[in-house]
Design a protein around this motif. Structure first.
Motif, short mmCIF file in Angstrom:
data_model
loop_
_atom_site.label_atom_id
_atom_site.label_comp_id
_atom_site.label_asym_id
_atom_site.label_seq_id
_atom_site.Cartn_x
_atom_site.Cartn_y
_atom_site.Cartn_z
N UNK A 1 0.82 -1.22 0.00
CA UNK A 1 0.00 0.00 0.00
C UNK A 1 0.85 1.27 0.00
N UNK A 2 0.31 2.32 -0.59
CA UNK A 2 0.94 3.62 -0.55
C UNK A 2 0.86 4.17 0.87
N UNK A 3 1.52 5.28 1.11
CA UNK A 3 1.52 5.88 2.45
C UNK A 3 0.10 6.26 2.88
N UNK A 4 -0.66 6.83 1.95
CA UNK A 4 -2.01 7.26 2.32
C UNK A 4 -2.93 6.05 2.53
N UNK A 5 -2.76 4.98 1.75
CA UNK A 5 -3.57 3.79 1.97
C UNK A 5 -3.15 3.05 3.23
N UNK A 6 -1.88 3.13 3.59
CA UNK A 6 -1.43 2.57 4.87
C UNK A 6 -2.12 3.28 6.03
N UNK A 7 -2.30 4.60 5.89
CA UNK A 7 -3.00 5.36 6.92
C UNK A 7 -4.45 4.92 7.03
N UNK B 1 -6.39 13.77 14.83
CA UNK B 1 -5.47 14.77 15.37
C UNK B 1 -4.02 14.47 15.02
N UNK B 2 -3.71 13.21 14.77
CA UNK B 2 -2.31 12.82 14.59
C UNK B 2 -1.90 12.63 13.12
N UNK B 3 -2.86 12.40 12.22
CA UNK B 3 -2.48 12.08 10.84
C UNK B 3 -2.19 13.34 10.03
N UNK B 4 -1.15 13.32 9.19
CA UNK B 4 -0.89 14.44 8.28
C UNK B 4 -1.64 14.31 6.96
N UNK B 5 -2.41 13.21 6.81
CA UNK B 5 -3.08 12.90 5.55
C UNK B 5 -4.53 13.39 5.58
N UNK B 6 -4.89 14.27 4.63
CA UNK B 6 -6.23 14.85 4.62
C UNK B 6 -7.32 13.80 4.40
N UNK B 7 -7.21 12.97 3.36
CA UNK B 7 -8.31 12.06 3.02
C UNK B 7 -8.56 11.03 4.12
N UNK B 8 -7.55 10.39 4.70
CA UNK B 8 -7.82 9.53 5.85
C UNK B 8 -8.45 10.28 7.03
N UNK C 1 -10.31 24.31 11.52
CA UNK C 1 -9.19 25.24 11.69
C UNK C 1 -7.88 24.62 11.22
N UNK C 2 -7.69 23.34 11.53
CA UNK C 2 -6.45 22.66 11.16
C UNK C 2 -6.30 22.55 9.64
#
Length: 395
Positions: A140-146, A194-201, A227-228
């Motif tokens: 999986x890609x990084x975003x799919x891993x998330x 709160x912890x993920x840098x990935x928007x879609x997840x 806000x984030x």
């Protein structure tokens, strides 16, 4: 001249063949284990708005595939966007619409969100009877891993707080316990956001917090996420939709807000402004009803002892009852001992103007205000409420 034309035709045919090969080579393929019936279909669904994420019957079906006897399938009609696209893969039982998504027990969830990047193949495997929980992506890609991590968090939280729990919601303490358990489940998902840098997840987790699109009990979380992400990706249409949903007129009064100076219609037939009856130290604005079992328990076991102990030290309680029957309201207040503090009601039941002003639909509910009328806590009950009041008076 003939040779020249022939070469052009040959070149054109080769280009067509190359284009056809590229467009028919599927980028999303997979295998589903445990297929025992024929005519099982998988669907590729594309949510087009924030609200459509993880929502039954709302996402747009962009492709479908019949699962072969060996469990294999492939999708051919894929988005050509250059930007990553959130999709949902769903396997459907007989008789269900293609975009039906089961959002209850994760073991029974029939779909899984993925992020597709044009030209990047995705191969998945899953069990038909535990589709979401068993869903895997090869490399999986990084975003799919998330997303897979989020799925695991959701499953664990459900098993910890909600699985096989049965609450007799007619009983006061049971309903409070159920609401607490749901909140703990939601908090696990909110911590991921709160912890993920990935928007879609993050947006998937936001929707899994409440597939029903009801954030009344966690509105501060919704505002914080607006806000984030508004700082990180302000032009994303789903971020704009998230922020629209988190506008003040769409949410209850928030922690940190000044509670509106509402005029209360009192049980004594007169009216009082909230600011005129505020406690010197704390004020509890309590929403209850004679027919609300947990509210009645809270009256007797929590509010009566708190009022008796702290009213002379600056505690005020202003109760608002969702009633349409004045006699039932007065009788319940007297029976519980709740007639000791200020009681009010418009006697319009769920259609009460007060509820509309503070944008609340669910009881039991409360707002704890400091001496300036600022909300310092809300919707806390039983021991948690008693501890908060005690700690404020012992400072």
């Amino acid at each position: 001249m003939r040779i020249h034309i022939s070469k052009k035709i040959t070149a054109l045919l080769l280009m067509v063949l190359h284009f056809t090969a590229c467009t028919t080579n599927p980028d999303i393929t997979g295998k589903i284990e445990g297929i025992e019936k024929e005519n099982i279909k998988v669907y590729l669904i594309q949510p087009e708005t924030f609200q459509e994420i993880a929502a039954s019957y709302l996402g747009k079906i962009i492709d479908s595939a019949l699962v072969k006897s060996d469990g294999s399938f492939e999708f051919n009609n894929l988005p050509s966007n250059k930007e990553p696209v959130l999709l949902e893969i769903a396997v459907q039982p007989t008789g269900k619409d293609g975009n039906y998504l089961a959002n209850g027990n994760p073991k029974e969830a029939n779909y899984m969100p993925i992020v597709y990047q044009f030209g990047e193949p995705i191969y998945i495997t899953a069990k038909i009877n535990e589709f979401q929980q068993s869903f895997k992506i090869d490399q999986p890609s990084e975003v799919n891993s998330a997303l897979l991590e989020l799925r695991a968090i959701k499953s664990t939280a459900y098993q910890t707080y909600l699985a096989e729990k049965q609450w007799e919601i007619e009983e006061g303490d049971a309903l409070i316990a159920k609401e607490h358990a749901v909140l703990q489940y939601q908090k696990a998902l909110m911590e991921f956001v709160d912890s993920t840098p990935q928007l879609l997840p993050a947006l998937v987790a936001l929707r899994w917090v409440s597939p029903e699109n009801d954030y009344e009990r966690v509105p501060e979380f919704l505002v914080a996420q607006c806000n984030t992400w508004n700082k990180k990706q302000p032009n994303h249409p789903w971020v704009k939709q998230l922020c629209k949903k988190s506008e003040p007129e769409n949410l209850p009064v928030l922690i940190g807000d000044t509670f509106p100076n509402i005029q209360f219609p009192m049980i004594t037939k007169d009216t009082l402004l909230l600011n005129d009856v505020m406690g010197k130290k704390l004020t509890i604005v309590d929403l209850w009803a004679s027919w609300c079992a947990p509210c009645r328990v809270e009256n007797r076991k929590v509010l009566v002892p708190l009022y008796n102990e702290y009213r002379d030290q600056g505690l005020q309680i202003v109760a608002y009852a969702l009633e349409s029957n004045e006699a039932a309201w007065k009788a319940a207040a007297k029976r519980d001992g709740a007639d000791r503090w200020l009681q009010s009601s418009d006697l319009q039941g769920d259609d009460a103007p007060f509820l509309k002003k503070i944008r609340v639909r669910t009881i039991p509910a409360n707002f704890i205000l400091d001496s300036n009328g600022v909300v310092i806590a809300k919707n806390i009950h039983r021991a948690e409420l008693m501890d908060l009041v005690k700690s404020n008076f012992e400072k």
